[in-house]
Scaffold this active site. Structure first.
Site, PDB file in Angstrom:
ATOM      1  N   HIS A   1     -23.676  -6.410   7.808  1.00 53.53           N
ATOM      2  CA  HIS A   1     -23.371  -6.980   9.129  1.00 53.53           C
ATOM      3  C   HIS A   1     -23.274  -8.506   9.055  1.00 53.53           C
ATOM      4  O   HIS A   1     -24.082  -9.153   8.392  1.00 53.53           O
ATOM      5  CB  HIS A   1     -24.477  -6.639  10.121  1.00 53.53           C
ATOM      6  CG  HIS A   1     -24.506  -5.216  10.565  1.00 53.53           C
ATOM      7  ND1 HIS A   1     -24.918  -4.179   9.754  1.00 53.53           N
ATOM      8  CD2 HIS A   1     -24.181  -4.651  11.762  1.00 53.53           C
ATOM      9  CE1 HIS A   1     -24.847  -3.046  10.428  1.00 53.53           C
ATOM     10  NE2 HIS A   1     -24.397  -3.303  11.649  1.00 53.53           N
TER      11      HIS A   1
ATOM     12  N   ASN B   1     -28.486  -7.733   0.762  1.00 51.53           N
ATOM     13  CA  ASN B   1     -28.372  -7.270   2.142  1.00 51.53           C
ATOM     14  C   ASN B   1     -29.700  -6.729   2.683  1.00 51.53           C
ATOM     15  O   ASN B   1     -30.085  -7.012   3.810  1.00 51.53           O
ATOM     16  CB  ASN B   1     -27.293  -6.191   2.247  1.00 51.53           C
ATOM     17  CG  ASN B   1     -27.159  -5.625   3.641  1.00 51.53           C
ATOM     18  OD1 ASN B   1     -27.114  -6.360   4.626  1.00 51.53           O
ATOM     19  ND2 ASN B   1     -27.112  -4.308   3.753  1.00 51.53           N
TER      20      ASN B   1
END
Length: 294
Positions: free
Chosen positions: A136, A168
């Site tokens: 994201h 991440n």
């Protein structure tokens, strides 16, 4: 395409040269777009939060004008060639990030952005078996006040390939949590995140920009990611922090401050200016040091 409004640039000036289209496709002036009636957000939000989030989020200017989309609680510029964002900009307040026990990631899934032509979209199959996470840019954890806000962060135009373990799921997540901690301390926080493709020296002594692409749609794997955080104080001053992190496994003992960089180094690498309409005189601190006012 529910919840998405296109932004049409009619000139270089902010607001004065910008028109919006509402959900029915009607063109709105910037002034009219301030009306909460034209904004697709939950009725449960207060009047301030129901105001046009585009106006507030982009008050310090658009970094660039390529393929801009107004999502339900953030604004994005999409890179159709690389199938990842150019940048994503969020405006976060304590109310916006407030925990809602009825909101859950288990209720949502990643989905294609059907506002983008199929030629230029990324798909879930591009990521499948690639070895990369769907990372994201507008963090899911920043948009937990309403389920539809959280869901909207899972659109693939908000996603870029990120190394999973060690990036991440670790230091990038740590940086996102750090941002949410700042939101609780300031009046509001603006966050601009995006990919970078940085050169490196090769054995022949020359510099090259090299990056992997994945899937049938050749989704670019950025070499680095940036995140610039602009925090507004109660006295209308601003603290700014700018980070660049390599898209690779990073030792968990390396502190976030090791990745602080000058804002202009990101601008030069990315090809656009960030928060350019923010007066220098209103900056209090930059990367933890007193800001230069000139």
């Amino acid at each position: 395409m529910a919840g998405i409004r296109y932004i049409i640039i009619a000139g270089a000036g902010f607001l004065g040269g910008i028109l919006y289209r509402d959900k029915a496709g009607h063109t709105l002036s910037a002034a009219r777009s301030l009306s909460p009636a034209n904004v697709d957000v939950p009725a449960a939000m207060d009047i301030d939060e129901r105001g046009d989030h585009v106006i507030e989020t982009m008050k310090f200017g658009f970094p660039s004008y390529e393929s801009i989309r107004s999502r339900k609680s953030y604004v994005i510029s999409y890179d159709r060639r690389n199938r990842v964002p150019n940048w994503v900009l969020e405006r976060l307040t304590p109310n916006h990030i407030a925990y809602n026990e009825n909101v859950s990631r288990s209720k949502t899934e990643f989905f294609e952005d059907d506002s983008i032509h199929p030629y230029f979209r990324s798909t879930n199959s591009d990521y499948r078996g690639s070895g990369y996470d769907r990372g994201h840019l507008a963090a899911a954890g920043n948009h937990r006040s309403f389920q539809e806000f959280l869901d909207d962060t899972f659109v693939l135009s908000n996603i870029a390939p990120q190394v999973g373990k060690g990036f991440n799921r670790d230091i990038w997540n740590k940086l996102e949590k750090y941002v949410r901690g700042l939101v609780k301390k300031y009046r509001q926080v603006y966050v601009c995140s995006g990919p970078l493709y940085l050169p490196r020296n090769e054995a022949d002594g020359k510099k090259y920009v090299k990056y992997e692409v994945i899937g049938a749609n050749n989704v670019a794997v950025p070499t680095h990611f940036f995140k610039i955080i602009l925090c507004e104080t109660e006295s209308n001053e601003y603290d700014l922090e700018a980070y660049v992190l390599p898209n690779t496994v990073i030792d968990e003992n390396v502190p976030l401050k090791a990745f602080l960089v000058p804002r202009d180094s990101i601008e030069r690498a990315a090809g656009f200016l960030l928060f350019e309409k923010l007066p220098l005189t209103s900056l209090r601190n930059v990367n933890g040091l007193p800001a230069l006012k000139k």
